[in-house]
Design an enzyme around this catalytic site. Sequence first.
Site, PDB file in Angstrom:
ATOM      1  N   HIS A  24       0.836  -1.197   0.000  1.00 46.89           N
ATOM      2  CA  HIS A  24       0.000   0.000   0.000  1.00 46.89           C
ATOM      3  C   HIS A  24       0.878   1.256   0.000  1.00 46.89           C
ATOM      4  O   HIS A  24       0.690   2.162  -0.826  1.00 46.89           O
ATOM      5  CB  HIS A  24      -0.918  -0.017   1.222  1.00 46.89           C
ATOM      6  CG  HIS A  24      -1.768   1.199   1.374  1.00 46.89           C
ATOM      7  ND1 HIS A  24      -3.113   1.207   1.074  1.00 46.89           N
ATOM      8  CD2 HIS A  24      -1.477   2.467   1.792  1.00 46.89           C
ATOM      9  CE1 HIS A  24      -3.610   2.414   1.288  1.00 46.89           C
ATOM     10  NE2 HIS A  24      -2.639   3.197   1.743  1.00 46.89           N
ATOM     11  N   GLU A  25       1.825   1.311   0.928  1.00 44.28           N
ATOM     12  CA  GLU A  25       2.678   2.492   1.050  1.00 44.28           C
ATOM     13  C   GLU A  25       3.631   2.611  -0.135  1.00 44.28           C
ATOM     14  O   GLU A  25       3.852   3.712  -0.654  1.00 44.28           O
ATOM     15  CB  GLU A  25       3.468   2.444   2.363  1.00 44.28           C
ATOM     16  CG  GLU A  25       2.606   2.392   3.619  1.00 44.28           C
ATOM     17  CD  GLU A  25       1.683   3.592   3.754  1.00 44.28           C
ATOM     18  OE1 GLU A  25       2.001   4.666   3.193  1.00 44.28           O
ATOM     19  OE2 GLU A  25       0.634   3.461   4.404  1.00 44.28           O
ATOM     20  N   HIS A  28       1.929   4.168  -3.148  1.00 48.39           N
ATOM     21  CA  HIS A  28       1.866   5.631  -3.083  1.00 48.39           C
ATOM     22  C   HIS A  28       3.187   6.242  -3.567  1.00 48.39           C
ATOM     23  O   HIS A  28       3.196   7.194  -4.363  1.00 48.39           O
ATOM     24  CB  HIS A  28       1.637   6.093  -1.640  1.00 48.39           C
ATOM     25  CG  HIS A  28       0.236   5.930  -1.145  1.00 48.39           C
ATOM     26  ND1 HIS A  28      -0.868   6.344  -1.860  1.00 48.39           N
ATOM     27  CD2 HIS A  28      -0.244   5.428   0.032  1.00 48.39           C
ATOM     28  CE1 HIS A  28      -1.964   6.090  -1.171  1.00 48.39           C
ATOM     29  NE2 HIS A  28      -1.609   5.532  -0.016  1.00 48.39           N
TER      30      HIS A  28
END
Length: 226
Positions: A24-25, A28
């Site tokens: 997820h990170e 980004h």
Amino acid sequence: MDFADIIRSLTIYVIPIILAVTLHEAAHAYAAKWLGDDTAHRLGRTTLNPIGHIDPIGTVVMPLGLWILSGGMFLFGYAKPVPVIEQRLRNPRADMPIVALAGPAANAVMALGWAILFVISARFFADQEFFRLVSEAGIKANILFFAFNMLPILPLDGGRILKGMLPKSLAEGFARSEPYGFFIVLALAFAGGGLLYQYWINPVSSLLGNLIKLIISPLLTVFGLR
């Protein structure tokens, strides 16, 4: 839940949750770099090493404590924020929502991947319960991450997406709510009837879950699992 149940659940969920947070990170950071801002990349946030994204309190102590205290009914936490300088993006107003969406999109893709693994394990490793349970945990964790992060409240990803879609005058007013965002989320989570879950988490989770079932339905048919 007794101690044995806690250890068993942790064993099953630890890998899916670490992967859910890490990808997820990293998503980004990759999206920001692709769109012109390499700040997160230079700080090592495009790594797939979980250590680069884990916040000791937000990723470990808080969720574990809440999970144990609630008897496995409530889980909340956060990773180290991915730094993005909007002004460095090629088209800040259009690109920031894409950067925000990248994280939840990664969770949706991971949920699909875990669902495919679940089907494969059910077909070829039916006697290996651990694979099935870990795959099921991966589906649940990533769908929950997707639903939670798409909540249209700043500083969550859904809030950043909404901010980018609003007219500039409304977006500026909405941005002023960011310092209070997590207090609003906690209030909704603990309000009577679990407003957050009843009106957002559950409907969004069901929507994504049904979409994943639709996508893997041909695989279920081929393997004779439906």
